[in-house]
Design a protein around this motif. Structure first.
Motif, PDB file in Angstrom:
ATOM      1  N   SER A   8       5.985  -5.236  -5.144  1.00 21.38           N
ATOM      2  CA  SER A   8       6.861  -4.118  -5.516  1.00 21.38           C
ATOM      3  C   SER A   8       6.378  -2.797  -4.918  1.00 21.38           C
ATOM      4  CB  SER A   8       6.898  -3.961  -7.039  1.00 21.38           C
ATOM      5  OG  SER A   8       7.365  -5.134  -7.642  1.00 21.38           O
ATOM      6  N   VAL A   9       7.303  -2.048  -4.324  1.00 18.96           N
ATOM      7  CA  VAL A   9       7.014  -0.701  -3.836  1.00 18.96           C
ATOM      8  C   VAL A   9       7.340   0.278  -4.965  1.00 18.96           C
ATOM      9  CG1 VAL A   9       7.454   1.009  -2.041  1.00 18.96           C
ATOM     10  CG2 VAL A   9       7.626  -1.423  -1.508  1.00 18.96           C
ATOM     11  N   VAL A  10       6.412   1.188  -5.257  1.00 19.91           N
ATOM     12  CA  VAL A  10       6.580   2.038  -6.441  1.00 19.91           C
ATOM     13  C   VAL A  10       6.578   3.536  -6.138  1.00 19.91           C
ATOM     14  CG1 VAL A  10       5.689   0.356  -8.084  1.00 19.91           C
ATOM     15  CG2 VAL A  10       4.099   1.893  -6.921  1.00 19.91           C
ATOM     16  N   SER A  11       6.218   3.925  -4.905  1.00 25.13           N
ATOM     17  CA  SER A  11       6.133   5.347  -4.598  1.00 25.13           C
ATOM     18  C   SER A  11       6.385   5.570  -3.114  1.00 25.13           C
ATOM     19  CB  SER A  11       4.742   5.882  -4.993  1.00 25.13           C
ATOM     20  OG  SER A  11       4.645   7.274  -4.785  1.00 25.13           O
ATOM     21  N   CYS A  12       6.987   6.720  -2.777  1.00 25.91           N
ATOM     22  CA  CYS A  12       7.267   7.037  -1.370  1.00 25.91           C
ATOM     23  C   CYS A  12       7.267   8.551  -1.186  1.00 25.91           C
ATOM     24  CB  CYS A  12       8.609   6.438  -0.936  1.00 25.91           C
ATOM     25  SG  CYS A  12      10.028   6.959  -1.933  1.00 25.91           S
ATOM     26  N   ASP A  13       6.967   8.984   0.052  1.00 28.25           N
ATOM     27  CA  ASP A  13       6.969  10.415   0.350  1.00 28.25           C
ATOM     28  C   ASP A  13       7.125  10.621   1.849  1.00 28.25           C
ATOM     29  OD1 ASP A  13       6.856  13.123  -0.338  1.00 28.25           O
ATOM     30  OD2 ASP A  13       4.680  13.241  -0.163  1.00 28.25           O
ATOM     31  N   PHE A  14       7.865  11.676   2.217  1.00 26.75           N
ATOM     32  CA  PHE A  14       8.009  12.058   3.625  1.00 26.75           C
ATOM     33  C   PHE A  14       6.953  13.078   4.001  1.00 26.75           C
ATOM     34  CE2 PHE A  14      12.348  10.502   2.934  1.00 26.75           C
ATOM     35  CZ  PHE A  14      12.638   9.871   4.151  1.00 26.75           C
ATOM     36  N   LEU A  62       7.392  11.197   9.431  1.00 24.84           N
ATOM     37  CA  LEU A  62       6.711  10.028   8.874  1.00 24.84           C
ATOM     38  C   LEU A  62       7.168   9.787   7.449  1.00 24.84           C
ATOM     39  CD1 LEU A  62       3.042  10.817  10.004  1.00 24.84           C
ATOM     40  CD2 LEU A  62       4.569   9.096  11.018  1.00 24.84           C
ATOM     41  N   LEU A  63       7.075   8.534   7.041  1.00 24.59           N
ATOM     42  CA  LEU A  63       7.349   8.139   5.668  1.00 24.59           C
ATOM     43  C   LEU A  63       6.204   7.247   5.209  1.00 24.59           C
ATOM     44  CD1 LEU A  63       9.330   7.757   3.194  1.00 24.59           C
ATOM     45  CD2 LEU A  63      10.214   5.762   4.422  1.00 24.59           C
ATOM     46  N   VAL A  64       5.673   7.499   4.017  1.00 25.32           N
ATOM     47  CA  VAL A  64       4.658   6.599   3.463  1.00 25.32           C
ATOM     48  C   VAL A  64       5.198   5.942   2.198  1.00 25.32           C
ATOM     49  CG1 VAL A  64       2.568   7.644   4.418  1.00 25.32           C
ATOM     50  CG2 VAL A  64       3.527   8.572   2.308  1.00 25.32           C
ATOM     51  N   THR A  65       4.841   4.665   2.025  1.00 32.32           N
ATOM     52  CA  THR A  65       5.253   3.912   0.840  1.00 32.32           C
ATOM     53  C   THR A  65       4.028   3.240   0.246  1.00 32.32           C
ATOM     54  OG1 THR A  65       5.800   2.009   2.250  1.00 32.32           O
ATOM     55  CG2 THR A  65       7.601   3.497   1.668  1.00 32.32           C
ATOM     56  N   ALA A  66       3.956   3.202  -1.086  1.00 32.02           N
ATOM     57  CA  ALA A  66       2.821   2.605  -1.793  1.00 32.02           C
ATOM     58  C   ALA A  66       3.319   1.464  -2.665  1.00 32.02           C
ATOM     59  CB  ALA A  66       2.116   3.653  -2.651  1.00 32.02           C
ATOM     60  N   SER A  67       2.516   0.390  -2.705  1.00 34.10           N
ATOM     61  CA  SER A  67       2.972  -0.834  -3.364  1.00 34.10           C
ATOM     62  C   SER A  67       1.885  -1.422  -4.260  1.00 34.10           C
ATOM     63  CB  SER A  67       3.374  -1.854  -2.289  1.00 34.10           C
ATOM     64  OG  SER A  67       3.507  -3.145  -2.824  1.00 34.10           O
ATOM     65  N   TYR A  68       2.338  -2.289  -5.171  1.00 36.49           N
ATOM     66  CA  TYR A  68       1.397  -3.066  -5.970  1.00 36.49           C
ATOM     67  C   TYR A  68       0.577  -4.025  -5.110  1.00 36.49           C
ATOM     68  CZ  TYR A  68       3.733  -1.573 -10.327  1.00 36.49           C
ATOM     69  OH  TYR A  68       4.233  -0.839 -11.376  1.00 36.49           O
ATOM     70  N   ASP A  69       0.967  -4.203  -3.826  1.00 35.76           N
ATOM     71  CA  ASP A  69       0.204  -5.109  -2.952  1.00 35.76           C
ATOM     72  C   ASP A  69      -1.093  -4.456  -2.444  1.00 35.76           C
ATOM     73  OD1 ASP A  69       0.894  -3.371  -0.894  1.00 35.76           O
ATOM     74  OD2 ASP A  69       2.268  -4.747   0.104  1.00 35.76           O
ATOM     75  N   THR A  70      -1.420  -3.286  -2.961  1.00 34.21           N
ATOM     76  CA  THR A  70      -2.648  -2.513  -2.668  1.00 34.21           C
ATOM     77  C   THR A  70      -2.597  -1.815  -1.309  1.00 34.21           C
ATOM     78  OG1 THR A  70      -4.050  -4.190  -1.587  1.00 34.21           O
ATOM     79  CG2 THR A  70      -3.989  -4.217  -3.995  1.00 34.21           C
ATOM     80  N   ASN A  71      -1.430  -1.762  -0.670  1.00 34.45           N
ATOM     81  CA  ASN A  71      -1.317  -1.113   0.633  1.00 34.45           C
ATOM     82  C   ASN A  71      -0.395   0.100   0.605  1.00 34.45           C
ATOM     83  OD1 ASN A  71      -2.958  -2.759   2.378  1.00 34.45           O
ATOM     84  ND2 ASN A  71      -1.436  -4.377   2.121  1.00 34.45           N
ATOM     85  N   VAL A  72      -0.754   1.093   1.428  1.00 33.60           N
ATOM     86  CA  VAL A  72       0.175   2.158   1.794  1.00 33.60           C
ATOM     87  C   VAL A  72       0.591   1.878   3.234  1.00 33.60           C
ATOM     88  CG1 VAL A  72       0.355   4.610   2.406  1.00 33.60           C
ATOM     89  CG2 VAL A  72      -0.694   3.936   0.243  1.00 33.60           C
TER      90      VAL A  72
END
Length: 407
Positions: free
Chosen positions: A244-250, A256-266
């Motif tokens: 699951s992706v839970v957070s994002c920011d430009f 650029l766009l960054v996304t953060a997930s429960y998979d421990t990766n940005v």
């Protein structure tokens, strides 16, 4: 505390704790789900649990120690004239508050429209705070006075996140557990102008690009949705996360766009091409004694620094991490327990974090002088898409730098 040689760790500047009368001193619904600075850096908003939002003038009038702040927080919700902090506001939202967003200062045409529609509001050139509530409602407040201006109804479940268009047009985007995003025009009495459907899970996060062209939404799904803010249609889905992706920011230049997930990766993406540029993996610093807790590094929040050179992340392994964009490892760590959200002060130098206990912490952040190269890149990318850069008659190395393929 873990340290990286030669790097300064974030220092805790201040911590605010909600002071509650004894009858409210329980653990349920005390989470700080959202923290926000106003775009001009003059106010800080904090959903401190139990339906209360604190509006605090920034900078803090004194270096609050938690004990002193607890005493102030116990005053009644209408007492905004307490000694030492005359402008501090307490907003009683009547429901658990999940999402917060400040408006930019309205542009002059917006102010005129707002004045025409709201003759009863004393100061029309006002800063606004939107609060997303547990029952699906969105309440719109005037920051200077603490007055409730509008109630927006439409969502059928928790409003988890909110985002205003940075242009000052008073367009608000809301993300909800009802699996939709909704677009509202506060110039038109808060009229709902669009419903964006397509997510199959709760929508956790929405972020509008600083150039106001794109909207990113993250739900409890492995893919991230990218929408056009001009046509309100889906541009593409970004696939790459394993959970699951839970957070994002430009980034501040929208490149650029960054996304953060429960998979421990940005994951860092090029939003124009959909390319995955790099992945930042959150490894545990101290290996677990067994494999029972595989989600210790699940991410909760990610945000860009205002100059666009750093990221901050909050994870379940009790660490706030700061990353330099060009490196694949964190440049600094700070210990924080039960972290839920993070945001940078708009002028840099400070990160605010919120926790499950209803606390807010303010940390020192790297203060950097951007290189002339980066300032040029940021200026160009604020109005050129990746495809426009690639079409320029310039050397390949410059194109790679301008599109963040190299640093």
């Amino acid at each position: 505390t873990p340290r990286l040689s030669g790097k300064e760790e974030p220092l805790l500047l201040a911590e605010l704790k909600p002071g509650r009368p004894h009858q409210f001193d329980w653990k349920s619904s005390c989470e700080t789900w959202s923290v926000a600075f106003s775009p001009d850096g003059s106010w800080f908003a904090w959903s401190q649990g139990h339906c209360i939002v604190k509006l605090i003038p920034w900078p803090l009038e004194e270096q609050f120690i938690p004990k002193g702040f607890e005493a102030k927080s116990r005053s009644s919700k209408n007492d905004t004239k307490g000694r030492g902090s005359p402008k501090e506001k307490t907003l009683d939202c009547g429901q658990i508050v999940w999402g917060l967003a400040f408006s930019p200062w309205p542009s002059p045409p917006s102010r005129k429209l707002w004045a025409r529609h709201h003759p009863q509001v004393p100061d029309i050139s006002c800063l606004i705070l939107a609060t997303g509530l547990n029952d699906g409602q969105i309440k719109i407040w005037e920051v200077q006075t603490g007055l409730l201006l509008l109630n927006l109804s439409g969502h059928q479940d928790v409003v988890r996140d909110l985002s205003f268009t940075p242009s000052g047009s008073l367009i608000l985007v809301s993300a909800s557990r009802d699996k939709t995003l909704r677009i509202w025009d506060l110039n038109k009495h808060g009229k709902q102008i669009q419903v964006l459907s397509g997510h199959l899970q709760w929508v956790y996060c929405c972020s509008i690009s600083p150039d106001c062209s794109m909207l990113c939404s993250a739900a409890g799904e492995k893919s991230v949705f990218l929408w056009s803010m001009r046509s309100y249609t889906l541009i593409r889905k970004l696939e790459g996360h394993q959970s699951s992706v839970v957070s994002c920011d430009f980034s501040p230049d929208s490149a650029l766009l960054v996304t953060a997930s429960y998979d421990t990766n940005v994951i860092m993406w090029d939003p124009y091409t959909g390319e995955r540029l790099r992945s930042l993996h959150h490894t545990q610093l101290e290996p677990a004694m067994d494999d029972s807790d595989v989600h210790m590094s699940s991410l909760r929040s990610v945000c860009f620094s205002p100059e666009g050179l750093y990221l901050a992340t909050v994870a379940d392994d009790r660490l706030l991490r700061i990353w330099a964009l060009e490196l694949k490892a964190p440049v600094a760590f700070a210990p924080m327990t039960n972290g839920l959200c993070c945001t940078f002060f708009p002028h840099g130098g400070v990160i605010a974090t919120g926790t499950r206990d209803g606390h807010v912490q303010f940390w020192t952040a790297p203060r950097v002088l951007s290189s002339l190269k980066h300032l040029c890149r940021k200026a160009l990318r604020s109005f050129l898409t990746t495809y426009q850069v690639l079409a320029l008659p310039i050397p390949k190395k410059m194109k790679e730098f301008l599109t963040y393929r190299t640093f």
